[in-house]
Design a protein around this motif. Structure first.
Motif, PDB file in Angstrom:
ATOM      1  N   VAL A  87       0.721   9.421  -9.383  1.00 18.66           N
ATOM      2  CA  VAL A  87       0.065  10.011  -8.603  1.00 18.66           C
ATOM      3  C   VAL A  87      -1.219  10.193  -9.269  1.00 18.66           C
ATOM      4  O   VAL A  87      -2.460   9.962  -8.788  1.00 18.66           O
ATOM      5  CB  VAL A  87       0.455  11.125  -7.822  1.00 18.66           C
ATOM      6  N   GLN A  88      -1.266  11.024 -10.428  1.00 18.65           N
ATOM      7  CA  GLN A  88      -2.568  11.396 -10.964  1.00 18.65           C
ATOM      8  C   GLN A  88      -3.436   9.939 -11.145  1.00 18.65           C
ATOM      9  O   GLN A  88      -4.523  10.151 -11.415  1.00 18.65           O
ATOM     10  CB  GLN A  88      -2.439  12.241 -12.185  1.00 18.65           C
ATOM     11  N   ASP A  89      -2.774   9.208 -12.132  1.00 19.21           N
ATOM     12  CA  ASP A  89      -3.569   7.931 -12.509  1.00 19.21           C
ATOM     13  C   ASP A  89      -4.089   7.254 -11.217  1.00 19.21           C
ATOM     14  O   ASP A  89      -5.365   6.985 -11.353  1.00 19.21           O
ATOM     15  CB  ASP A  89      -2.267   6.776 -13.177  1.00 19.21           C
ATOM     16  N   VAL A  90      -3.296   7.051 -10.071  1.00 15.19           N
ATOM     17  CA  VAL A  90      -4.049   6.417  -8.996  1.00 15.19           C
ATOM     18  C   VAL A  90      -5.276   7.379  -8.432  1.00 15.19           C
ATOM     19  O   VAL A  90      -6.178   6.653  -8.307  1.00 15.19           O
ATOM     20  CB  VAL A  90      -2.932   6.427  -7.930  1.00 15.19           C
ATOM     21  N   LEU A 104      -9.385   4.583  -6.423  1.00 14.89           N
ATOM     22  CA  LEU A 104      -9.270   3.149  -5.584  1.00 14.89           C
ATOM     23  C   LEU A 104      -8.302   3.594  -4.239  1.00 14.89           C
ATOM     24  O   LEU A 104      -7.401   4.423  -4.515  1.00 14.89           O
ATOM     25  CB  LEU A 104      -8.386   2.195  -6.333  1.00 14.89           C
ATOM     26  N   PRO A 105      -9.086   3.392  -3.182  1.00 10.88           N
ATOM     27  CA  PRO A 105      -8.439   3.804  -2.160  1.00 10.88           C
ATOM     28  C   PRO A 105      -7.313   3.165  -1.517  1.00 10.88           C
ATOM     29  O   PRO A 105      -6.370   3.934  -0.857  1.00 10.88           O
ATOM     30  CB  PRO A 105      -9.436   3.312  -0.789  1.00 10.88           C
ATOM     31  N   GLN A 106      -6.605   1.813  -2.174  1.00  8.70           N
ATOM     32  CA  GLN A 106      -5.709   1.253  -1.681  1.00  8.70           C
ATOM     33  C   GLN A 106      -4.803   0.725  -2.845  1.00  8.70           C
ATOM     34  O   GLN A 106      -5.193   0.561  -3.931  1.00  8.70           O
ATOM     35  CB  GLN A 106      -5.841  -0.084  -0.894  1.00  8.70           C
ATOM     36  N   ARG A 107      -3.326   1.048  -2.770  1.00 11.44           N
ATOM     37  CA  ARG A 107      -2.437   0.427  -3.883  1.00 11.44           C
ATOM     38  C   ARG A 107      -1.167  -0.057  -3.152  1.00 11.44           C
ATOM     39  O   ARG A 107      -0.800   0.485  -2.202  1.00 11.44           O
ATOM     40  CB  ARG A 107      -2.097   1.782  -4.715  1.00 11.44           C
ATOM     41  N   ARG A 108      -0.773  -1.246  -3.903  1.00 11.78           N
ATOM     42  CA  ARG A 108       0.747  -1.686  -3.374  1.00 11.78           C
ATOM     43  C   ARG A 108       1.668  -1.265  -4.662  1.00 11.78           C
ATOM     44  O   ARG A 108       1.351  -1.690  -5.722  1.00 11.78           O
ATOM     45  CB  ARG A 108       0.719  -3.092  -3.039  1.00 11.78           C
ATOM     46  N   ILE A 109       2.646  -0.466  -4.187  1.00 11.51           N
ATOM     47  CA  ILE A 109       3.552  -0.068  -5.283  1.00 11.51           C
ATOM     48  C   ILE A 109       5.044  -0.341  -4.889  1.00 11.51           C
ATOM     49  O   ILE A 109       5.234  -0.380  -3.621  1.00 11.51           O
ATOM     50  CB  ILE A 109       3.358   1.547  -5.106  1.00 11.51           C
ATOM     51  N   GLY A 129      15.697   7.151  -2.709  1.00 16.90           N
ATOM     52  CA  GLY A 129      14.372   6.859  -2.110  1.00 16.90           C
ATOM     53  C   GLY A 129      13.466   8.074  -2.683  1.00 16.90           C
ATOM     54  O   GLY A 129      12.394   7.984  -2.419  1.00 16.90           O
ATOM     55  N   ALA A 130      14.080   9.004  -3.471  1.00 17.21           N
ATOM     56  CA  ALA A 130      13.062   9.774  -4.284  1.00 17.21           C
ATOM     57  C   ALA A 130      11.795   9.647  -4.476  1.00 17.21           C
ATOM     58  O   ALA A 130      10.779  10.054  -4.358  1.00 17.21           O
ATOM     59  CB  ALA A 130      13.921  10.685  -5.300  1.00 17.21           C
ATOM     60  N   ILE A 131      11.641   8.470  -5.596  1.00 10.83           N
ATOM     61  CA  ILE A 131      10.476   8.094  -5.900  1.00 10.83           C
ATOM     62  C   ILE A 131       9.366   7.466  -5.100  1.00 10.83           C
ATOM     63  O   ILE A 131       8.216   8.152  -4.990  1.00 10.83           O
ATOM     64  CB  ILE A 131      10.546   7.178  -7.291  1.00 10.83           C
ATOM     65  N   PRO A 132       9.661   6.373  -4.440  1.00 19.12           N
ATOM     66  CA  PRO A 132       8.820   5.956  -3.414  1.00 19.12           C
ATOM     67  C   PRO A 132       8.412   6.964  -2.235  1.00 19.12           C
ATOM     68  O   PRO A 132       7.211   6.817  -1.890  1.00 19.12           O
ATOM     69  CB  PRO A 132       9.582   4.630  -2.568  1.00 19.12           C
ATOM     70  N   LEU A 133       9.257   7.877  -1.848  1.00 18.66           N
ATOM     71  CA  LEU A 133       8.966   8.795  -0.974  1.00 18.66           C
ATOM     72  C   LEU A 133       7.888   9.838  -1.334  1.00 18.66           C
ATOM     73  O   LEU A 133       7.059  10.118  -0.518  1.00 18.66           O
ATOM     74  CB  LEU A 133      10.205   9.457  -0.205  1.00 18.66           C
ATOM     75  N   ALA A 134       8.333  10.210  -2.517  1.00 17.40           N
ATOM     76  CA  ALA A 134       7.245  11.154  -3.144  1.00 17.40           C
ATOM     77  C   ALA A 134       5.798  10.525  -3.417  1.00 17.40           C
ATOM     78  O   ALA A 134       4.866  11.222  -3.040  1.00 17.40           O
ATOM     79  CB  ALA A 134       7.907  11.770  -4.427  1.00 17.40           C
ATOM     80  N   ILE A 135       6.024   9.580  -3.750  1.00 14.21           N
ATOM     81  CA  ILE A 135       4.415   8.571  -3.897  1.00 14.21           C
ATOM     82  C   ILE A 135       3.928   8.386  -2.446  1.00 14.21           C
ATOM     83  O   ILE A 135       2.594   8.794  -2.300  1.00 14.21           O
ATOM     84  CB  ILE A 135       4.780   7.299  -4.419  1.00 14.21           C
ATOM     85  N   LYS A 136       4.554   8.038  -1.624  1.00 16.15           N
ATOM     86  CA  LYS A 136       4.092   7.696  -0.178  1.00 16.15           C
ATOM     87  C   LYS A 136       3.734   8.982   0.346  1.00 16.15           C
ATOM     88  O   LYS A 136       2.517   9.060   0.860  1.00 16.15           O
ATOM     89  CB  LYS A 136       4.962   7.085   0.494  1.00 16.15           C
ATOM     90  N   LEU A 176       0.367   9.643  -1.840  1.00 13.95           N
ATOM     91  CA  LEU A 176      -0.720   8.590  -1.695  1.00 13.95           C
ATOM     92  C   LEU A 176      -0.261   8.052  -0.209  1.00 13.95           C
ATOM     93  O   LEU A 176       0.088   6.697  -0.274  1.00 13.95           O
ATOM     94  CB  LEU A 176      -0.565   7.727  -2.586  1.00 13.95           C
ATOM     95  N   PRO A 177      -0.712   8.710   0.931  1.00 15.25           N
ATOM     96  CA  PRO A 177      -0.327   7.942   2.096  1.00 15.25           C
ATOM     97  C   PRO A 177      -1.006   6.784   2.520  1.00 15.25           C
ATOM     98  O   PRO A 177      -0.394   5.973   3.266  1.00 15.25           O
ATOM     99  CB  PRO A 177      -0.796   9.129   3.084  1.00 15.25           C
ATOM    100  N   THR A 178      -2.223   6.196   1.868  1.00 12.95           N
ATOM    101  CA  THR A 178      -2.645   4.984   2.056  1.00 12.95           C
ATOM    102  C   THR A 178      -2.109   4.187   1.435  1.00 12.95           C
ATOM    103  O   THR A 178      -2.533   2.729   1.378  1.00 12.95           O
ATOM    104  CB  THR A 178      -4.182   4.965   1.549  1.00 12.95           C
ATOM    105  N   ALA A 179      -1.142   4.109   0.459  1.00 13.08           N
ATOM    106  CA  ALA A 179      -0.660   3.309  -0.482  1.00 13.08           C
ATOM    107  C   ALA A 179       0.641   2.586   0.407  1.00 13.08           C
ATOM    108  O   ALA A 179       1.058   3.061   1.226  1.00 13.08           O
ATOM    109  CB  ALA A 179       0.096   3.739  -1.584  1.00 13.08           C
ATOM    110  N   THR A 180       0.804   1.308   0.021  1.00  8.65           N
ATOM    111  CA  THR A 180       1.790   0.529   0.791  1.00  8.65           C
ATOM    112  C   THR A 180       3.059   0.509  -0.354  1.00  8.65           C
ATOM    113  O   THR A 180       2.683   0.096  -1.435  1.00  8.65           O
ATOM    114  CB  THR A 180       1.537  -1.102   1.030  1.00  8.65           C
ATOM    115  N   VAL A 181       3.921   0.880   0.110  1.00 10.26           N
ATOM    116  CA  VAL A 181       5.104   1.308  -0.871  1.00 10.26           C
ATOM    117  C   VAL A 181       6.363   0.456  -0.392  1.00 10.26           C
ATOM    118  O   VAL A 181       6.952   0.580   0.744  1.00 10.26           O
ATOM    119  CB  VAL A 181       5.583   2.821  -0.860  1.00 10.26           C
ATOM    120  N   TRP A 182       6.944  -0.103  -1.486  1.00 10.35           N
ATOM    121  CA  TRP A 182       8.234  -1.021  -1.438  1.00 10.35           C
ATOM    122  C   TRP A 182       9.257  -0.262  -2.279  1.00 10.35           C
ATOM    123  O   TRP A 182       8.908   0.361  -3.354  1.00 10.35           O
ATOM    124  CB  TRP A 182       8.071  -2.412  -1.835  1.00 10.35           C
TER     125      TRP A 182
END
Length: 285
Positions: free
Chosen positions: A106-109, A114-119, A127-134, A137-143
């Motif tokens: 999160v801090q690196d992003v 940069l406004p967008q990230r695909r992660i 789902g702990a990691i992707p949910l915490a990232i999303k 970073l609500p503008t990120a696209t997370v898989w």
């Protein structure tokens, strides 16, 4: 039985299994789960009688705990990065060390501006990691991927509960043909299985007996199996300049970094957790 008497009974019963501090912490978690009351409310209403249903639930929880079941499985939930997530025998219980990995990403992003990230998160479990990232970073696209259908069902339920949009997909990351269908990403992260089978004898009984072995263990003769495979996949699926993050076995920090350097990654960094143990690796493509 009153709330205070139930709390005291729990601690007394758990002390043969846990030290006094841990027994008290577990008792607080169980009592909040059973009564729905916070620690402060339980002090205020300490003389309130448990209902028949609550008393039954308490005894069932105690029986499970005395069989060394983790309290998170007994209550069905665990906290991670400010979120209460549902957990069960299909998924690992999220650890505080993994929160540090999320914070690094999160801090690196944020610092990149940069406004967008695909992660992509590989081996997502609850789902702990992707949910915490999303969440951060609500503008990120997370898989997120996992080989276990049971884990994915849990993760999707957590995403729905947290109202977070993450794309989950079932995939065996060791199947190179299956992974070819993935799109390109800016960041790939994974907390893969990394405990050697021989280490199981030194682990807590509640972990070995109840948490899913498929998410914990790797063969003694191939400790870096998942790091090698994910490293190769990330070379194909990361955009130039993309970043790869891992949680790692503390005993294999330099070995993991050396593997990534040998695969052609740059600026490979090993970072320690709050306990001073090698716990995370970052590498740039």
């Amino acid at each position: 039985m009153t709330i205070q008497a139930a709390f005291t009974q729990l601690i007394t019963s758990l002390i043969p299994v846990h030290d006094q501090r841990e027994a008290a912490n577990i008792a607080h978690i169980v009592m909040e789960h059973v009564t729905g009351l916070s620690k402060m409310d339980r002090i205020v209403y300490k003389d309130r009688e448990l209902t028949a249903g609550q008393a039954t639930q308490l005894q069932q929880a105690l029986a499970a705990l005395l069989e060394h079941q983790p309290v998170q499985y007994v209550t069905g939930s665990s906290w991670f990065y400010g979120m209460e997530l549902q957990v069960n025998a299909n998924v690992l219980i999220p650890r505080p060390e993994t929160e540090e990995l999320v914070e690094w990403i999160v801090q690196d992003v944020r610092n990149s501006k940069l406004p967008q990230r695909r992660i992509l998160d590989i081996g997502t479990g609850s789902g702990a990691i992707p949910l915490a990232i999303k969440k951060e970073l609500p503008t990120a696209t997370v898989w997120a991927l996992d080989v276990s259908s049971g884990a994915l069902e849990t993760a999707r339920g957590n995403a729905q509960q947290q109202k977070l949009d993450v794309h989950f997909e079932q995939m065996d990351i060791l199947d190179t043909n299956a992974s070819q269908s993935l799109p390109m990403f800016d960041i790939i992260v994974s907390n893969p299985p990394y405990i050697c089978q021989r280490e199981s004898t030194d682990m807590q009984e509640q972990v070995v007996a109840y948490e899913p072995s498929i998410a914990l263990f790797v063969p003694d003769d191939d400790a870096l199996l998942f790091y090698r495979q994910i490293g190769l996949l990330a070379k194909e699926k990361l955009h130039p300049g993309g970043a790869l993050y891992f949680e790692i076995n503390e005993a294999f920090g330099e070995e993991t970094a050396g593997l990534l350097r040998a695969q052609g990654y740059m600026n490979v960094e090993v970072r320690k957790d709050l306990f001073g143990k090698d716990r995370m690796v970052k590498a740039l493509l």
